[in-house]
Write a protein that holds these residues in place. Structure first.
Motif, PDB file in Angstrom:
ATOM      1  N   LYS A   1     -11.489   1.816   2.240  1.00 19.01           N
ATOM      2  CA  LYS A   1     -10.655   1.378   0.958  1.00 19.01           C
ATOM      3  C   LYS A   1      -9.403   2.405   0.849  1.00 19.01           C
ATOM      4  N   ALA A   2      -9.806   3.641   1.407  1.00 20.12           N
ATOM      5  CA  ALA A   2      -8.665   4.629   1.237  1.00 20.12           C
ATOM      6  C   ALA A   2      -7.343   4.240   2.358  1.00 20.12           C
ATOM      7  N   HIS A   3      -7.923   3.738   3.412  1.00 18.88           N
ATOM      8  CA  HIS A   3      -6.742   3.472   4.341  1.00 18.88           C
ATOM      9  C   HIS A   3      -6.057   2.258   4.045  1.00 18.88           C
ATOM     10  N   SER A   4      -6.735   1.287   3.495  1.00 23.83           N
ATOM     11  CA  SER A   4      -5.927   0.074   3.073  1.00 23.83           C
ATOM     12  C   SER A   4      -4.746   0.541   1.908  1.00 23.83           C
ATOM     13  N   TYR A   5      -5.218   1.349   1.169  1.00 28.08           N
ATOM     14  CA  TYR A   5      -4.168   1.899   0.060  1.00 28.08           C
ATOM     15  C   TYR A   5      -3.009   2.503   0.708  1.00 28.08           C
ATOM     16  N   VAL A   6      -3.270   3.390   1.819  1.00 26.66           N
ATOM     17  CA  VAL A   6      -2.269   4.081   2.556  1.00 26.66           C
ATOM     18  C   VAL A   6      -1.439   2.967   3.357  1.00 26.66           C
ATOM     19  N   ASN A   7      -2.093   1.827   3.867  1.00 23.82           N
ATOM     20  CA  ASN A   7      -1.186   0.777   4.448  1.00 23.82           C
ATOM     21  C   ASN A   7      -0.383   0.162   3.486  1.00 23.82           C
ATOM     22  N   ARG A   8      -0.879  -0.251   2.362  1.00 24.59           N
ATOM     23  CA  ARG A   8      -0.026  -0.987   1.269  1.00 24.59           C
ATOM     24  C   ARG A   8       1.068   0.023   0.752  1.00 24.59           C
ATOM     25  N   ALA A   9       0.856   1.264   0.807  1.00 25.78           N
ATOM     26  CA  ALA A   9       1.915   2.475   0.385  1.00 25.78           C
ATOM     27  C   ALA A   9       3.067   2.372   1.600  1.00 25.78           C
ATOM     28  N   ARG A  10       2.461   2.397   2.759  1.00 18.72           N
ATOM     29  CA  ARG A  10       3.669   2.062   3.980  1.00 18.72           C
ATOM     30  C   ARG A  10       4.504   0.914   3.715  1.00 18.72           C
ATOM     31  N   LEU A  11       3.851  -0.341   3.266  1.00 20.39           N
ATOM     32  CA  LEU A  11       4.261  -1.381   2.946  1.00 20.39           C
ATOM     33  C   LEU A  11       5.494  -1.555   1.932  1.00 20.39           C
ATOM     34  N   GLU A  12       5.019  -0.593   0.742  1.00 20.32           N
ATOM     35  CA  GLU A  12       6.006  -0.656  -0.459  1.00 20.32           C
ATOM     36  C   GLU A  12       7.038   0.557   0.104  1.00 20.32           C
ATOM     37  N   MET A  13       6.975   1.497   0.820  1.00 20.85           N
ATOM     38  CA  MET A  13       8.102   2.202   1.234  1.00 20.85           C
ATOM     39  C   MET A  13       9.047   1.521   2.440  1.00 20.85           C
ATOM     40  N   LEU A  14       8.640   0.380   2.848  1.00 20.08           N
ATOM     41  CA  LEU A  14       9.424  -0.336   3.687  1.00 20.08           C
ATOM     42  C   LEU A  14      10.022  -1.213   2.772  1.00 20.08           C
TER      43      LEU A  14
ATOM     44  N   GLN B   1      11.317  -0.302   0.048  1.00 17.84           N
ATOM     45  CA  GLN B   1      12.092   0.620  -0.916  1.00 17.84           C
ATOM     46  C   GLN B   1      11.582   0.695  -2.470  1.00 17.84           C
ATOM     47  N   ASN B   2      10.251   0.413  -2.340  1.00 18.61           N
ATOM     48  CA  ASN B   2       9.524   0.364  -3.615  1.00 18.61           C
ATOM     49  C   ASN B   2       8.741   1.852  -3.875  1.00 18.61           C
ATOM     50  N   MET B   3       9.481   2.829  -4.108  1.00 18.08           N
ATOM     51  CA  MET B   3       8.858   4.151  -4.110  1.00 18.08           C
ATOM     52  C   MET B   3       7.773   4.470  -5.170  1.00 18.08           C
TER      53      MET B   3
END
Length: 488
Positions: A246-259, A261-263
């Motif tokens: 669950k925690a790692h999936s949040y990190v992956n989705r955060a990296r996706l939003e970074m790409l 540019q949705n900070m």
């Protein structure tokens, strides 16, 4: 006496089915069974109880107690006139030392376990030992060695139809490939994992497959597919209470939003990841979250927040490094690192020789299911110039298929390939077509008819055998199972 032994055997078997769900209760009950086993001098009961207590201690994080139980089990095993339990006992030693961070001691025990498992034909422990050795090489940054070892574990599991272990092996192989930045290969490996695990109850493994799939897709910048994979991993993690995924999936989705540019959304997701990581008490995962938070804050030009997050990342990562360095300094076997690696490589190469396709070895025409399908597709591409046909043997009882494997192999030329496609199907890629193929097919039919099945205790209907043109033959096992059974 006999009644007491019989009741004790039943109780131990019942405990084996419960230990994963209630390790504390089973640990206590197994201790009582151990006392009773010693009272009636039931040697195998003593060993089984100690191994069960060892596994319960592993789940409860009681490694000192677990190692003590493993040592007692090893002493009891040494008094027997066989090595039936030795591979598993050595494997249990390795698991506890691995959890304690004593990688080289764990490596030594996994090498011994691998050797004994190969001798005793304990395929489960053989695969588990390969996984363990691969994990050690990954943890000591020997990524290429880890990758090759986990790949071999997949081949052995695929050859022996160990679906759960193949799923685990593919996940670990994908992890190695990620560390080597081989994202396309990761997707191929994970596709195989999804096929193996799709009808199983191993929800944690499925969640991990989707999580690694998201990582691979992010590496390839396939954002829409990565988002779908990350959400699948998250949904499975929430449904099955898998905090780490669950925690790692949040990190992956955060990296996706970074790409993208949705900070703002990336920050919100990382805050959720931090909370989920705290629930797991996993400092390595927390360090990853803080590192991502520092990157997001830097992108937002909030340098104070970036510095604060980076300091937390450094604190947790250096703490982990100190802990591991301290553990390694206490590992008495660390000075034998080179000798251990050399011995492990020799043993792994010997096992690879048994399970990889080699035209010169005994039963040389029997290959893995994966290799068989690959060659089928290759021969199909030759179209009309292809000189191959396909023979399929089907029976619901796997014991019939075991015997048919040997029968079929006895007719093979060097160019033919035989594979166990499933528990109830055997495939033969026959390097003939037309009348020549039909002749071999009819001979095989007759051999199946006259074979003395009764001597093997097989008295049911005979296996169904069918001949197919390679161009019209299906591309997958699923398509094959939809074909009607036929005799020619």
């Amino acid at each position: 006496m006999e009644k007491s032994l019989y009741l004790l055997e039943i109780e131990i078997e019942q405990l084996k089915r419960r230990f994963e769900f209630a390790p504390a209760d089973v640990l206590s009950e197994a201790d009582q069974c151990l006392i009773r086993s010693r009272q009636i001098h039931f040697a195998e009961g003593i060993i089984q109880c100690l191994m069960l207590m060892c596994r319960c201690s592993l789940l409860l994080g009681k490694h000192t107690q677990g190692i003590r139980c493993a040592k007692e089990a090893l002493a009891a095993q040494n008094e027997l006139d066989n090595d039936e339990y030795l591979p598993e006992i050595l494997h249990l030693h390795a698991l506890h030392f691995w959890e304690e961070g004593k990688f080289y001691t764990a490596q030594q025990y996994w090498i011994h376990a691998l050797e004994q498992a190969a001798l005793e034909e304990e395929i489960d422990i053989l695969i588990e030992s390969l996984l363990g050795l691969g994990n050690i090489w990954r943890s000591t940054h020997e990524y290429h060695l880890a990758c090759a070892t986990h790949e071999l574990a997949v081949k052995v599991a695929n050859n022996t139809r160990q679906e759960s272990l193949e799923g685990r092996a593919r996940i670990l192989w994908a992890w190695d490939l990620y560390l080597l930045n081989r994202y396309v290969d990761m997707l191929t490996v994970l596709d195989g994992a999804l096929e193996v695990l799709e009808d199983s109850h191993f929800q944690q493994q499925l969640a991990e497959v989707w999580d690694f799939r998201a990582l691979a897709l992010l590496g390839l910048e396939r954002l829409e597919d990565a988002e779908e994979a990350a959400r699948n991993a998250h949904d499975l993690a929430v449904a099955n209470n898998l905090s780490w995924v669950k925690a790692h999936s949040y990190v992956n989705r955060a990296r996706l939003e970074m790409l993208r540019q949705n900070m703002v959304e990336a920050t919100a997701l990382l805050n959720r990841a931090e909370q989920a990581a705290r629930d797991t008490t996993n400092d390595e995962l927390l360090a990853l979250v803080y590192y991502q938070q520092s990157l997001v804050a830097e992108q937002q030009q909030d340098y104070q927040a970036a510095l604060s997050a980076f300091k937390r990342y450094r604190s947790y990562s250096t703490s982990q490094l100190k802990i591991q360095t301290n553990r390694e300094s206490k590992d008495k076997i660390r000075n034998s690192k080179k000798q251990l690696e050399q011995r492990a490589r020799k043993l792994i190469n010997r096992i690879r020789g048994q399970y990889e396709y080699d035209p010169e070895k005994h039963l040389s025409n029997v290959v893995s299911e994966t290799y068989w399908w690959e060659q089928l597709v290759l021969f199909k591409t030759a179209l009309k110039s292809s000189n191959y046909s396909v023979v399929i043997i089907y029976h619901e009882n796997p014991r019939y298929i075991d015997a048919c494997t040997e029968l079929t192999h006895s007719l093979c030329s060097k160019q033919d390939l035989v594979s166990r496609l499933s528990s109830d199907r055997l495939g033969l890629l026959l390097a003939d077509k037309g009348d020549d193929a039909r002749q071999v097919f009819h001979i095989l039919q007759q051999m199946i008819k006259i074979y003395p099945w009764g001597r093997k205790g097989l008295t049911g209907k005979l296996p169904d055998i069918s001949l197919h043109d390679i161009l019209s033959f299906p591309f997958t096992l699923d398509q094959l199972t939809e074909l009607p059974l036929k005799g020619s």
